[in-house]
Design an enzyme around this catalytic site. Structure first.
Site, PDB file in Angstrom:
ATOM      1  N   HIS B  24       0.772  -1.166  -0.114  1.00 27.23           N
ATOM      2  CA  HIS B  24      -0.002   0.033   0.121  1.00 27.23           C
ATOM      3  C   HIS B  24       0.657   1.142  -0.095  1.00 27.23           C
ATOM      4  CE1 HIS B  24      -3.544  -2.489   0.572  1.00 27.23           C
ATOM      5  NE2 HIS B  24      -4.333  -1.413   0.579  1.00 27.23           N
ATOM      6  N   LYS B  89     -10.425  -7.660   7.269  1.00 25.64           N
ATOM      7  CA  LYS B  89     -11.011  -8.050   8.620  1.00 25.64           C
ATOM      8  C   LYS B  89     -11.124  -6.796   9.493  1.00 25.64           C
ATOM      9  CE  LYS B  89      -7.132 -10.032  11.130  1.00 25.64           C
ATOM     10  NZ  LYS B  89      -6.908  -9.395  12.542  1.00 25.64           N
TER      11      LYS B  89
END
Lengths: 277, 163
Positions: B24, B89
């Site tokens: 990222h 999650k």
């Protein structure tokens, strides 16, 4: 004096790394099965069923229970009548971790520098050694995933606070961990000692068998478990009464001026394996 | 995707890209400096996952989702670049929920901590970028019937309520 070869320690650690990562601890699996039966929330029940299935698949196919195969934490209880031959204890453990993780196709999650990061590898492990009576070596490998490790907290309370404040703190830590840290948790709590020692106690508490409660701490552990399971966090944080499988406490004497409390959160994949050489 | 509501459960089949923390950081640095991206983010689905190594004879090792909140600071930039869905999650920040709404994208939850079970839904795995990052490299996965729960829908509504 008993001699143990460093090679023997290496082999044993390698085996324990595989056992811990592939075979969910029987007491944790039992607790999941009990939770599955008693859980009333339908989605929570379904997730618990999938969690039990996951453990079965991992064991059968020799796959890691979770892709986060953790930072290996190794506890050594070294009998003072043992002499380790042909190598250093620390090297033997780290070589064992390297070999076990490599053999099991586990994840290389350890970066050599915490700030600069860089390429990741399998070790070093975090090693806690205690010298004990006798001529045996007890080795325990606890692969600690960081989804839950990131959520632990330590607080230095005033010595005059009572149990109520400690309880409040534990509940606050569990709430903050919430859905992110893979509930249902095993909550390890260390109370006493110094700041660092309370954290070690909290980690060690994760190793207690989930059902075998010490008489002295039983009431406190069960009270906390009841309170935590009223939070309605549940598996994946999607509700239900299964937020924690167990609360394990370890205590130690402390200073007149303080009351250190550390809470270590462990996910539903609380893994460890132990043996005695 | 637009019709999905937070809490809906689906089975997804198709292509997804794994990317977590370091990938990222690199993707957002590349976007900001106008460099060419190693994958096409337009319409892409990003899975926050760093699998174990692949055991012999298998497609992939254990491969469950990692904690999404660590990616919060990078997510709005990736959505702006065209990412259509994210799988991870746990909770997301308000900024992420707002960005999902703005770009009409969806955040899904995968079964947390069930990497062995999820691996059974992966039919192929191909490394595509940042291979030096090891488990944090970007892989293209082909998944079949992957069970997902809508965590934040394209209206910005979260399964965890507003936090």
């Amino acid at each position: 004096m008993r001699y143990v070869k460093a090679g023997k320690i290496k082999e044993t650690v390698a085996r324990l790394c595989l056992e811990a990562n592939f075979n969910l601890r029987p007491d944790v699996l039992e607790a999941l099965k009990r939770a599955y039966i008693s859980e009333g929330n339908r989605r929570a029940k379904r997730i618990l069923k999938a969690t039990i299935d996951n453990a079965r698949i991992a064991k059968k196919d020799k796959l890691a229970i979770c892709q986060d195969t953790g930072m290996p934490v190794v506890f050594v209880e070294l009998g003072q009548d043992v002499h380790i031959k042909s190598g250093l204890l620390t090297d033997a453990i780290n070589k064992g971790v390297e070999s076990g993780y490599n053999k099991g196709f586990l994840r290389n999650s350890i970066v050599a520098d915490p700030v600069l990061r860089g390429k990741s590898g399998y070790q070093p492990a975090v090693i806690h050694t205690e010298i004990v009576k006798g001529n045996r070596i007890k080795l325990t490998v606890l692969p600690k995933g960081f989804g839950c490790e990131n959520k632990g907290r330590v607080r230095m309370f005033n010595p005059t606070v009572g149990m109520a404040k400690i309880k409040e703190f534990v509940l606050e830590v569990v709430k903050k961990a919430g859905p992110d840290a893979c509930p249902p948790f095993v909550v390890g709590i260390g109370i006493g000692g110094t700041q660092d020692y309370a954290c070690l106690l909290a980690k060690k508490a994760l190793l207690h068998k989930l059902k075998a409660k010490s008489e002295k701490l039983k009431t406190m552990e069960q009270d906390l478990l009841k309170e935590i399971n009223k939070l309605n966090i549940g598996p994946m944080g999607l509700g239900g009464k299964t937020t924690a499988l167990a609360v394990n406490v370890e205590k130690y004497p402390t200073h007149i001026a303080g009351l250190p409390v550390c809470v270590n959160i462990s996910c539903h994949a609380t893994r460890s394996a132990t043996t005695i050489i | 995707m637009k019709n999905l509501k937070s809490g809906n459960e689906i089975l997804y089949s198709g292509r997804i890209y794994t990317a977590r923390d370091q990938a990222h950081k690199r993707l957002v640095e590349a976007i900001k400096s106008g460099r060419r991206l190693p994958i096409n983010l337009k319409g892409a689905i990003i899975y926050y996952c760093g699998p174990t190594k692949t055991p012999k004879g298998r497609v992939i090792g254990s491969c469950g989702p990692t904690t999404s909140s660590r990616m919060d600071e990078f997510t709005p930039d990736l959505l702006k670049a065209g990412v259509k869905a994210i799988i991870g999650k746990g909770r997301r920040s308000k900024d992420v929920a707002a960005a999902l709404k703005k770009y009409k994208a969806v955040y899904f939850l995968a079964y947390a901590g069930l990497g062995a079970l999820i691996s059974k839904h992966v039919k192929s795995r191909r490394p595509v970028a940042y291979i030096d990052l090891g488990p944090e490299a970007i892989y293209e996965l082909e998944v079949v019937d992957l069970p997902l729960i809508v965590g934040v829908d394209s209206k910005g509504r979260s399964i965890y309520g507003s936090q």
